[in-house]
Design an enzyme around this catalytic site. Structure first.
Site, mmCIF file in Angstrom:
data_model
loop_
_atom_site.group_PDB
_atom_site.id
_atom_site.type_symbol
_atom_site.label_atom_id
_atom_site.label_comp_id
_atom_site.label_asym_id
_atom_site.label_seq_id
_atom_site.Cartn_x
_atom_site.Cartn_y
_atom_site.Cartn_z
ATOM 1 N N CYS A 83 0.864 -1.183 0.000
ATOM 2 C CA CYS A 83 0.000 0.000 0.000
ATOM 3 C C CYS A 83 0.902 1.235 0.000
ATOM 4 C CB CYS A 83 -0.973 -0.023 1.184
ATOM 5 S SG CYS A 83 -0.197 0.004 2.816
ATOM 6 N N ASN A 127 2.276 1.458 4.412
ATOM 7 C CA ASN A 127 2.567 0.197 5.108
ATOM 8 C C ASN A 127 2.255 0.280 6.599
ATOM 9 O OD1 ASN A 127 5.420 -2.022 5.703
ATOM 10 N ND2 ASN A 127 3.334 -2.567 5.215
ATOM 11 N N CYS A 159 -1.463 0.776 7.394
ATOM 12 C CA CYS A 159 -2.907 0.489 7.502
ATOM 13 C C CYS A 159 -3.297 -0.748 6.685
ATOM 14 C CB CYS A 159 -3.741 1.693 7.062
ATOM 15 S SG CYS A 159 -3.563 3.143 8.132
ATOM 16 N N ARG A 160 -3.405 -0.569 5.358
ATOM 17 C CA ARG A 160 -4.004 -1.632 4.548
ATOM 18 C C ARG A 160 -3.113 -2.863 4.386
ATOM 19 N NH1 ARG A 160 -5.094 2.332 -0.324
ATOM 20 N NH2 ARG A 160 -3.179 3.136 0.620
ATOM 21 N N SER A 161 -1.848 -2.673 3.965
ATOM 22 C CA SER A 161 -1.025 -3.862 3.678
ATOM 23 C C SER A 161 -0.639 -4.648 4.935
ATOM 24 C CB SER A 161 0.192 -3.515 2.813
ATOM 25 O OG SER A 161 1.077 -2.643 3.452
ATOM 26 N N ASP A 167 -8.063 4.086 0.988
ATOM 27 C CA ASP A 167 -7.113 4.496 2.022
ATOM 28 C C ASP A 167 -7.887 5.002 3.241
ATOM 29 O OD1 ASP A 167 -5.199 5.671 3.584
ATOM 30 O OD2 ASP A 167 -4.206 6.719 1.939
HETATM 31 P P1 4NP Z 1 -1.780 2.849 4.102
HETATM 32 O O1 4NP Z 1 -2.411 4.204 4.661
HETATM 33 O O2 4NP Z 1 -1.234 3.161 2.737
HETATM 34 O O3 4NP Z 1 -2.953 1.932 4.042
HETATM 35 O O4 4NP Z 1 -0.718 2.423 5.089
HETATM 36 C C1 4NP Z 1 -1.669 5.399 4.750
HETATM 37 C C2 4NP Z 1 -0.853 5.609 5.820
HETATM 38 C C3 4NP Z 1 -0.141 6.787 5.926
HETATM 39 C C4 4NP Z 1 -0.249 7.741 4.940
HETATM 40 C C5 4NP Z 1 -1.078 7.514 3.850
HETATM 41 C C6 4NP Z 1 -1.781 6.333 3.756
HETATM 42 N N1 4NP Z 1 0.446 8.957 5.045
HETATM 43 O O5 4NP Z 1 0.248 9.836 4.208
HETATM 44 O O6 4NP Z 1 1.260 9.104 5.961
#
Ligand code: 4NP
Length: 154
Positions: A7, A10, A12-14, A123
């Site tokens: 994702c 790294n 939340c989703r992955s 997201d």
């Molecule tokens: P992820 O979510 O891609 O599912 O881990 C996010 C976590 C942090 C950020 C964006 C998306 N960020 O902009 O810091």
């Protein structure tokens, strides 16, 4: 077989997909044959544990994400993994940019590969708690289909 979820951050989703797949593989008796990891296209959260909101939403469904730490995806991952699964179209296009011509890994969009009604995992980072529940619902469905595919390939 080695599977990598990717994702943006790294956190939340992955990592949630990693925790869910690990548990489903344990239940299917396939943990010894299949390795699972996750990574982000961005580097902001390298070394960090998953987001606390995702950790608690996952914990409530029986998935322990506490031991996971963020890392950034690299070109070397295309040699190390068999299957690299992106959470959204942006992740997929960023991965395609660093995919080497002779890579071993197959690159795909996770939900689309398994025919879910939505193609991308949204997201949840800037939204409310329901966003995290929705992500877990989608990942659980797609991981069931992934386990079925892996069982067929072994
Ligand atoms: P992820 O979510 O891609 O599912 O881990 C996010 C976590 C942090 C950020 C964006 C998306 N960020 O902009 O810091």
């Amino acid at each position: 077989m080695r599977v990598l979820f990717v994702c943006l951050g790294n956190i939340c989703r992955s990592p949630a997909a990693e925790g869910i797949l690990r548990q489903k593989l344990r239940k299917a008796g396939l943990s010894a044959q299949i390795e699972v990891d996750s990574a982000g296209t961005g580097d902001w959260h390298v070394g960090n544990p998953p987001d606390s909101r995702m950790r608690s939403a996952a914990q409530a469904r029986g998935y322990d994400l506490s031991g996971l730490r963020g890392r950034q995806v690299s070109t070397a991952d295309f040699a190390a993994f068999d299957l690299i699964l992106a959470m959204d179209n942006s992740n997929l296009s960023n991965l395609a940019k660093v995919q080497p011509a002779n890579g071993r890994a197959e690159l795909d969009l996770f939900l689309r590969r398994y025919g879910l009604a939505v193609e991308q995992v949204p997201d949840p980072y800037y939204g409310g708690d329901d966003g995290f529940e929705n992500v877990l619902d989608l990942l659980e469905q797609a991981c069931d289909a992934l386990v079925a595919e892996l069982e067929g390939r072994l």
